[in-house]
Design an enzyme around this catalytic site. Structure first.
Site, PDB file in Angstrom:
ATOM      1  N   GLU A  93      15.202  32.357  -9.109  1.00 31.52           N
ATOM      2  CA  GLU A  93      16.617  32.785  -9.261  1.00 31.52           C
ATOM      3  C   GLU A  93      17.629  31.689  -9.686  1.00 31.52           C
ATOM      4  O   GLU A  93      17.191  30.739  -9.385  1.00 31.52           O
ATOM      5  CB  GLU A  93      17.075  33.563  -7.751  1.00 31.52           C
ATOM      6  CG  GLU A  93      17.488  32.501  -6.814  1.00 31.52           C
ATOM      7  CD  GLU A  93      16.632  31.481  -6.412  1.00 31.52           C
ATOM      8  OE1 GLU A  93      15.481  31.619  -6.481  1.00 31.52           O
ATOM      9  OE2 GLU A  93      17.332  30.287  -6.262  1.00 31.52           O
ATOM     10  N   LYS A 123      19.148  19.867  -9.433  1.00 34.88           N
ATOM     11  CA  LYS A 123      18.304  20.835  -9.215  1.00 34.88           C
ATOM     12  C   LYS A 123      16.783  20.552  -9.542  1.00 34.88           C
ATOM     13  O   LYS A 123      15.801  21.184  -9.434  1.00 34.88           O
ATOM     14  CB  LYS A 123      18.723  22.085  -9.935  1.00 34.88           C
ATOM     15  CG  LYS A 123      19.749  22.715  -9.362  1.00 34.88           C
ATOM     16  CD  LYS A 123      19.667  23.296  -7.741  1.00 34.88           C
ATOM     17  CE  LYS A 123      20.733  24.216  -7.348  1.00 34.88           C
ATOM     18  NZ  LYS A 123      20.440  24.713  -6.086  1.00 34.88           N
ATOM     19  N   SER A 131      26.895  16.764  -7.564  1.00 32.83           N
ATOM     20  CA  SER A 131      25.661  17.539  -7.549  1.00 32.83           C
ATOM     21  C   SER A 131      25.474  17.794  -9.073  1.00 32.83           C
ATOM     22  O   SER A 131      23.940  17.996  -9.504  1.00 32.83           O
ATOM     23  CB  SER A 131      25.650  18.689  -6.754  1.00 32.83           C
ATOM     24  OG  SER A 131      26.686  19.398  -6.900  1.00 32.83           O
TER      25      SER A 131
END
Lengths: 264, 441
Positions: free
Chosen positions: B116, B94, B380
């Site tokens: 968010e 991210k 991830s």
């Protein structure tokens, strides 16, 4: 197919009013039966056009009061069929404009949705998450069904966007008075008179102003600034949450109507 | 130093086939135009690119390693490579996107950032980028997720972000996203909304993809160097789908490489409790500003998703994924909560790598495949955030038996799915039930 647009136009030019009064109610809140009664109370108290909200799971343009009312209506079993029955019951006495989020319009297909809406006798449709860029298929479907697709204009809209939106407006131009979601504010925003003026300069249809208008004073100010219509939502949805919904909403609508009367 | 931003020459895509678009209130439209113009300028500006590239190298720790999972490869009888986004700073992919968007916001003169978050990984990454760049930061997070991902809430607060729990609906990622959009509608003059995935109105899906494609650009070069060939399959979990598109993009023009997106099967895609809109299919819908694969009812009400993994607990997905599915370039499958929990335990014990529960879905699907020679999985994120929840479930007998290889489901085989469910023992059903209860405490 022009009948509905003409009906909306007529509602903006009733004598004795400085601006048309356009109450919003959330269909199914607190119940569908209440919604019909609330709508009738609005008409008796002086509403010129009724905006009927379709409860939706993800209302991005709405503040907490209307969001909660939608959640409550859905929890109580509200369905589009039920909402359209409310529209059918009220349409003979007042032009009804449905406010519905885009996913529900596209779910059956824009054409089928518009035809179904037209069969209730409703006059118009507002889709708060359908900007100009995405609006063509819905506008075509509404034109074919004789429903006025009412676009929204915001204080952030550029002059170029205002012209393009204004040129494609049907029925009236819904002008958002504040940068924000629906909800009551203590005062109208500083620039709101300018927003009304730019909106009027951008279109030939009447300009109605909404979002944040809650009191008779706000309504009178909006009319004085040149708005052709005044939309009041959250204040009335709050009243619909009271013990006697129709009576509570009717009382507030009566006060708002008095503030817009020119024949006092 | 590798190039941080994959520049697609020309316009930023607004549509991917019939998907995408900009279904937002008019108030936001000028801001989306402004953002798109700023992004197009920035991605072609050598100074912006080099600042981002340096941050990705020296701050985030890129390139992330490509690791051949030794015992996993041995067990499966083929080479399985893990692209180690869990070793990126903040513990997931991210940060690639958050750094890029926060740099862009600063360039646009916007000092307030909102975002968010579901699992908290994007919230942590955004809070981190805001600390680094001295920006104000507000994170919307479903109240339910603030409970199941508590360590990430604490990290965000330590980083100086304000975490606002969202109490509407199921109190998960969908509602957090809606609330962030409402904030932006009211604050758009001085605020940039850092969307954390390849979702939302244009230009977000294309912009976030281009900020994440560094994953696949690196991995493709790394695997060519190591194996002298491309992988047969590239596998990634899909909620909104940013790590998946991040790794898929570099391989889109390699038709021999299969792209597999693994969605949250929850309690089974033959039940309503899943987060697998791409796998299940059905009528497209509009959620959070874009048309895509969406879980909805007949009338178009969005329905609640379910997944044990907060990051995949979302009823929508990125519009480009829907297009890749329709064109057949990628395929989408779902694995259940149980299967993901099993894979979580297996990877931890086989490799000493604790994956995020989101990532564990991609691991689970790969574990259940017998065939093939060379797989590449996007790892991830790391699973530290999930430990408390997984351990609590394990105590209830709900997870973590190594060797219990996951049952997986492919799109288009509902009958097989139903059969799988019928095979669940009463004990497993009970474990599923108590999982649900635990989440609502």
């Amino acid at each position: 197919m022009l009948a509905m647009s003409e009906r909306i136009a007529a509602a903006f030019s009733r004598p004795g009013r400085s601006a048309a009064l356009m109450p919003y109610l959330m269909a199914g809140y607190p119940t569908m039966a209440d919604s019909v009664e609330i709508g009738r109370a609005c008409v008796e108290a002086g509403a010129d056009i009724l905006e009927l909200g379709v409860p939706y799971s993800d209302p991005l343009a709405d503040g907490p009061v209307i969001h909660e009312a939608a959640t409550g209506a859905l929890a109580a079993g509200a369905s589009l069929s039920g909402v359209l029955e409310v529209a059918r019951a009220l349409a003979p006495s007042v032009p009804v404009v449905l406010m519905c989020y885009a996913n529900m319009v596209f779910a059956p297909g824009a054409h089928a949705f518009a035809q179904r809406l037209a069969r209730t006798g409703a006059a118009g449709l507002i889709v708060p998450d359908l900007p100009l860029e995405e609006s063509a298929p819905v506008r075509d479907a509404c034109d074919a069904a004789g429903i006025a697709l009412v676009p929204l204009l915001a204080p952030t809209s550029t002059p170029e966007r205002m012209r393009e939106i204004g040129a494609r407006a049907r029925g009236f131009l819904y002008t958002v008075s504040v940068v924000g979601t629906t909800g009551e504010r203590a005062a109208l925003s500083d620039g709101f008179a300018e927003v009304v003026a730019s909106a009027k300069a951008s279109t030939e249809v009447p300009v109605a102003i909404g979002f944040g208008i809650a009191t008779p004073e706000h309504a009178a100010q909006a009319a004085a600034a040149g708005a052709d219509g005044v939309i009041v939502g959250t204040r009335l949805v709050r009243a619909a949450g009271e013990e006697h919904p129709a009576e509570a909403v009717g009382t507030v609508v009566g006060q708002l109507a008095a503030a817009l009367r020119t024949d006092r | 130093m590798s190039d941080p931003v994959g520049v697609a020459p020309g316009a930023v895509e607004h549509r991917f086939g019939e998907y995408g678009g900009q279904f937002v209130p008019e108030t936001l439209m000028p801001a989306l135009d402004e953002l798109e113009r700023a992004w197009v300028q920035a991605r072609e500006d050598a100074r912006f690119r080099s600042e981002l590239a340096l941050l990705l190298r020296d701050y985030a720790g890129r390139p992330t390693p490509l690791y051949q999972a030794r015992r996993l490869s041995e067990r499966l009888g083929r080479a399985v490579y893990l692209k180690r986004e869990d070793l990126n700073h903040t513990g997931s992919h991210k940060l690639n996107n958050a750094l890029g968007q926060c740099l862009l916001a600063r360039r646009m003169g916007k000092r307030r950032i909102i975002a968010e978050t579901g699992a908290g990984q994007h919230g942590v990454a955004t809070a981190t980028a805001c600390a680094l760049l001295d920006l104000d930061c507000v994170i919307y997070m479903g109240e339910q997720d603030t409970i199941r991902q508590r360590p990430n809430v604490q990290r965000m607060r330590l980083l100086g972000a304000e975490v606002r729990p969202v109490t509407a609906g199921a109190r998960t990622l969908k509602e957090a996203t809606s609330q962030a959009i409402r904030d932006w509608v009211a604050s758009v003059a001085d605020t940039h909304y850092v969307i954390g995935s390849v979702v939302g109105p244009a230009p977000y899906p294309a912009m976030v993809r281009d900020l994440q494609r560094v994953i696949g650009d690196e991995a493709r070069a790394q695997i060519l160097e190591r194996e002298g060939r491309l992988p047969e399959r590239v596998i990634a979990c899909v909620g909104g789908g940013s790590n998946a598109l991040g790794i898929f993009t570099a391989f889109l023009d390699d038709p021999e490489v299969q792209l597999v997106g693994v969605e949250a099967g929850g309690e089974g895609i033959d039940t309503p409790r899943h987060g697998a809109p791409l796998t299940v299919g059905g009528r497209p819908g509009i959620l959070h500003g874009a048309r895509s694969a969406v879980m909805q009812d007949e009338e178009g009400q969005i329905v609640e998703a379910h997944s044990i993994s907060a990051g995949l607990d979302y009823p929508g997905t990125g519009p480009q994924h829907a297009h890749l599915r329709d064109t057949g370039r990628a395929r989408y499958v779902a694995v259940t909560d149980r299967e993901a929990l099993d894979a979580f335990a297996q990877l931890t014990r086989l490799e000493g790598i604790i994956p995020a529960l989101e990532t564990a879905h991609a691991i689970a699907w790969t574990l259940a495949r017998g065939e093939g020679e060379l797989d590449l999985i996007c790892l991830s994120g790391r699973g530290d955030k999930d430990l408390a929840e997984v351990l609590a479930l394990e105590e209830q007998g709900g997870a973590g038996r190594p060797g219990d290889v996951g049952r997986t489901r492919d799109a288009g085989t509902p009958a097989a799915g139903a059969q799988d469910d019928a095979q669940l023992s009463a004990g497993e059903r009970a474990a599923g039930g108590s999982r649900t209860d635990a989440r609502h405490e």
